[in-house]
Design a protein around this motif. Structure first.
Motif, PDB file in Angstrom:
ATOM      1  N   ALA A 162       4.757 -22.899  14.431  1.00 11.24           N
ATOM      2  CA  ALA A 162       5.505 -23.804  15.316  1.00 11.24           C
ATOM      3  C   ALA A 162       5.424 -23.391  16.777  1.00 11.24           C
ATOM      4  O   ALA A 162       6.447 -23.243  17.453  1.00 11.24           O
ATOM      5  CB  ALA A 162       6.966 -23.863  14.875  1.00 11.24           C
ATOM      6  N   PRO A 163       4.220 -23.221  17.331  1.00 15.74           N
ATOM      7  CA  PRO A 163       4.145 -22.914  18.769  1.00 15.74           C
ATOM      8  C   PRO A 163       4.542 -24.124  19.604  1.00 15.74           C
ATOM      9  O   PRO A 163       4.242 -25.266  19.236  1.00 15.74           O
ATOM     10  CB  PRO A 163       2.669 -22.564  18.970  1.00 15.74           C
ATOM     11  CG  PRO A 163       1.949 -23.343  17.911  1.00 15.74           C
ATOM     12  CD  PRO A 163       2.880 -23.354  16.725  1.00 15.74           C
ATOM     13  N   THR A 164       5.211 -23.885  20.694  1.00 13.73           N
ATOM     14  CA  THR A 164       5.587 -24.985  21.582  1.00 13.73           C
ATOM     15  C   THR A 164       4.964 -24.836  22.973  1.00 13.73           C
ATOM     16  O   THR A 164       4.784 -25.825  23.668  1.00 13.73           O
ATOM     17  CB  THR A 164       7.121 -25.066  21.725  1.00 13.73           C
ATOM     18  OG1 THR A 164       7.630 -23.780  22.124  1.00 13.73           O
ATOM     19  CG2 THR A 164       7.763 -25.465  20.401  1.00 13.73           C
ATOM     20  N   ARG A 165       4.639 -23.615  23.365  1.00 17.19           N
ATOM     21  CA  ARG A 165       3.970 -23.392  24.656  1.00 17.19           C
ATOM     22  C   ARG A 165       2.484 -23.269  24.344  1.00 17.19           C
ATOM     23  O   ARG A 165       1.937 -22.174  24.181  1.00 17.19           O
ATOM     24  CB  ARG A 165       4.539 -22.146  25.326  1.00 17.19           C
ATOM     25  CG  ARG A 165       6.054 -22.229  25.510  1.00 17.19           C
ATOM     26  CD  ARG A 165       6.642 -21.006  26.160  1.00 17.19           C
ATOM     27  NE  ARG A 165       6.246 -20.916  27.553  1.00 17.19           N
ATOM     28  CZ  ARG A 165       6.680 -19.965  28.388  1.00 17.19           C
ATOM     29  NH1 ARG A 165       7.523 -19.045  27.944  1.00 17.19           N
ATOM     30  NH2 ARG A 165       6.265 -19.924  29.632  1.00 17.19           N
ATOM     31  N   LEU A 166       1.842 -24.425  24.249  1.00 17.00           N
ATOM     32  CA  LEU A 166       0.533 -24.495  23.594  1.00 17.00           C
ATOM     33  C   LEU A 166      -0.582 -23.836  24.388  1.00 17.00           C
ATOM     34  O   LEU A 166      -1.506 -23.273  23.798  1.00 17.00           O
ATOM     35  CB  LEU A 166       0.197 -25.956  23.298  1.00 17.00           C
ATOM     36  CG  LEU A 166       1.222 -26.698  22.417  1.00 17.00           C
ATOM     37  CD1 LEU A 166       0.714 -28.088  22.063  1.00 17.00           C
ATOM     38  CD2 LEU A 166       1.543 -25.910  21.161  1.00 17.00           C
ATOM     39  N   ARG A 167      -0.545 -23.902  25.698  1.00 20.48           N
ATOM     40  CA  ARG A 167      -1.590 -23.233  26.484  1.00 20.48           C
ATOM     41  C   ARG A 167      -1.479 -21.710  26.352  1.00 20.48           C
ATOM     42  O   ARG A 167      -2.486 -21.015  26.207  1.00 20.48           O
ATOM     43  CB  ARG A 167      -1.504 -23.643  27.954  1.00 20.48           C
ATOM     44  CG  ARG A 167      -1.948 -25.066  28.224  1.00 20.48           C
ATOM     45  CD  ARG A 167      -2.234 -25.313  29.689  1.00 20.48           C
ATOM     46  NE  ARG A 167      -2.547 -26.714  29.917  1.00 20.48           N
ATOM     47  CZ  ARG A 167      -3.747 -27.255  29.722  1.00 20.48           C
ATOM     48  NH1 ARG A 167      -4.739 -26.487  29.280  1.00 20.48           N
ATOM     49  NH2 ARG A 167      -3.954 -28.538  29.954  1.00 20.48           N
ATOM     50  N   ILE A 168      -0.261 -21.199  26.400  1.00 23.89           N
ATOM     51  CA  ILE A 168      -0.063 -19.764  26.256  1.00 23.89           C
ATOM     52  C   ILE A 168      -0.450 -19.322  24.845  1.00 23.89           C
ATOM     53  O   ILE A 168      -1.102 -18.280  24.661  1.00 23.89           O
ATOM     54  CB  ILE A 168       1.396 -19.391  26.569  1.00 23.89           C
ATOM     55  CG1 ILE A 168       1.697 -19.681  28.040  1.00 23.89           C
ATOM     56  CG2 ILE A 168       1.672 -17.935  26.247  1.00 23.89           C
ATOM     57  CD1 ILE A 168       3.140 -19.442  28.433  1.00 23.89           C
ATOM     58  N   ALA A 169      -0.064 -20.107  23.851  1.00 21.71           N
ATOM     59  CA  ALA A 169      -0.413 -19.775  22.472  1.00 21.71           C
ATOM     60  C   ALA A 169      -1.924 -19.791  22.274  1.00 21.71           C
ATOM     61  O   ALA A 169      -2.492 -18.917  21.611  1.00 21.71           O
ATOM     62  CB  ALA A 169       0.261 -20.754  21.513  1.00 21.71           C
ATOM     63  N   GLY A 170      -2.585 -20.792  22.842  1.00 19.12           N
ATOM     64  CA  GLY A 170      -4.039 -20.862  22.734  1.00 19.12           C
ATOM     65  C   GLY A 170      -4.714 -19.694  23.418  1.00 19.12           C
ATOM     66  O   GLY A 170      -5.685 -19.125  22.904  1.00 19.12           O
ATOM     67  N   ALA A 217     -10.803 -20.290  26.961  1.00 19.49           N
ATOM     68  CA  ALA A 217     -11.071 -21.445  26.095  1.00 19.49           C
ATOM     69  C   ALA A 217      -9.829 -21.830  25.312  1.00 19.49           C
ATOM     70  O   ALA A 217      -9.527 -23.021  25.139  1.00 19.49           O
ATOM     71  CB  ALA A 217     -12.226 -21.123  25.147  1.00 19.49           C
ATOM     72  N   GLY A 218      -9.070 -20.831  24.858  1.00 17.28           N
ATOM     73  CA  GLY A 218      -7.835 -21.123  24.139  1.00 17.28           C
ATOM     74  C   GLY A 218      -6.794 -21.781  25.018  1.00 17.28           C
ATOM     75  O   GLY A 218      -6.079 -22.688  24.582  1.00 17.28           O
ATOM     76  N   ALA A 219      -6.697 -21.319  26.267  1.00 14.77           N
ATOM     77  CA  ALA A 219      -5.741 -21.935  27.186  1.00 14.77           C
ATOM     78  C   ALA A 219      -6.096 -23.399  27.459  1.00 14.77           C
ATOM     79  O   ALA A 219      -5.215 -24.249  27.583  1.00 14.77           O
ATOM     80  CB  ALA A 219      -5.696 -21.149  28.488  1.00 14.77           C
ATOM     81  N   LEU A 220      -7.391 -23.687  27.540  1.00 20.22           N
ATOM     82  CA  LEU A 220      -7.825 -25.054  27.815  1.00 20.22           C
ATOM     83  C   LEU A 220      -7.661 -25.973  26.605  1.00 20.22           C
ATOM     84  O   LEU A 220      -7.297 -27.145  26.742  1.00 20.22           O
ATOM     85  CB  LEU A 220      -9.295 -25.050  28.260  1.00 20.22           C
ATOM     86  CG  LEU A 220      -9.585 -24.448  29.637  1.00 20.22           C
ATOM     87  CD1 LEU A 220     -11.083 -24.358  29.867  1.00 20.22           C
ATOM     88  CD2 LEU A 220      -8.932 -25.288  30.741  1.00 20.22           C
TER      89      LEU A 220
END
Length: 213
Positions: free
Chosen positions: A153-161, A202-205
């Motif tokens: 359940a990540p919500t801060r998706l750029r940081i999680a990526g 790449a994950g952040a994007l």
């Protein structure tokens, strides 16, 4: 529908999540990704023939410890950002510490080296391919980390990526140490770090797209 009825409906059939389920799921995913990265390295590059000899040198273990420490921080970042609303906060200091230590060692090496030797310390023999190879070897672990995070359940998706990419990049770098001939601190602090930052970027994007739920 009244609020009380809605709450009762949402609560129907709920099952308590087992303690440690997130950690187990991520451990399974990253282990599978690590095996995939190792197989990719073995198939494309192979283990360095002089690995046993390299392992007798202190700098080999400094390189290994640098990457392993970043991997530990990357795993912690992935576990943290897989939870709703979580960010990296003070964990950023833990991620920055091994980088700062390697850069200090690199600066000392360059300062004490002869001017004509400094380019070789920075570029080594493989600077043109090192970062690309690490990023390539990170792909199985990157896919596995994103798969596991997507089911959480990540919500801060750029940081999680970005956390997933950094963790995968560290796995790729750790696997690459078994092939790479480079043992210079300036090289490791530059090209290894760049190789890990490529999947992190790449994950952040792509995090908002891959991790959307």
């Amino acid at each position: 529908m009244k609020t009380e009825e809605l709450v009762a409906l949402l609560a129907t059939g709920t099952v308590a999540v087992q303690r440690g389920a997130t950690t187990r799921r991520m451990a399974l995913a990253l282990s599978a990704g690590g095996v995939g990265s190792a197989l990719l390295m073995a198939g494309l590059l192979g283990v360095r023939p002089t690995l046993a000899q390299d392992a007798t040198l202190a700098m080999f273990w400094v390189k290994f410890a640098f990457v392993a420490t970043l991997l530990a921080g990357g795993v912690a970042a992935v576990l943290r950002t897989s939870r709703p609303g979580a960010g990296l906060n003070r964990l950023m200091w833990a991620l920055a510490a091994p980088v700062a230590a390697m850069w200090l060692l690199a600066a000392a090496n360059l300062a004490t080296a002869q001017p004509e030797d400094r380019a070789a310390l920075m570029l080594g023999q493989t600077w043109q391919v090192c970062a690309f190879r690490i990023a390539l070897l990170s792909l199985p672990s990157f896919a596995a980390a994103l798969w596991a995070m997507r089911s959480l359940a990540p919500t801060r998706l750029r940081i999680a990526g970005a956390a997933a990419g950094l963790c995968a990049g560290a796995i790729g770098a750790l696997v690459y140490t078994f092939h790479c001939p480079e043992l210079s601190a300036p090289f490791i602090g530059t090209w290894y770090l760049l190789g890990m930052l490529i999947p992190a970027a790449a994950g952040a994007l792509t995090g908002p797209w891959f991790l959307r739920w």
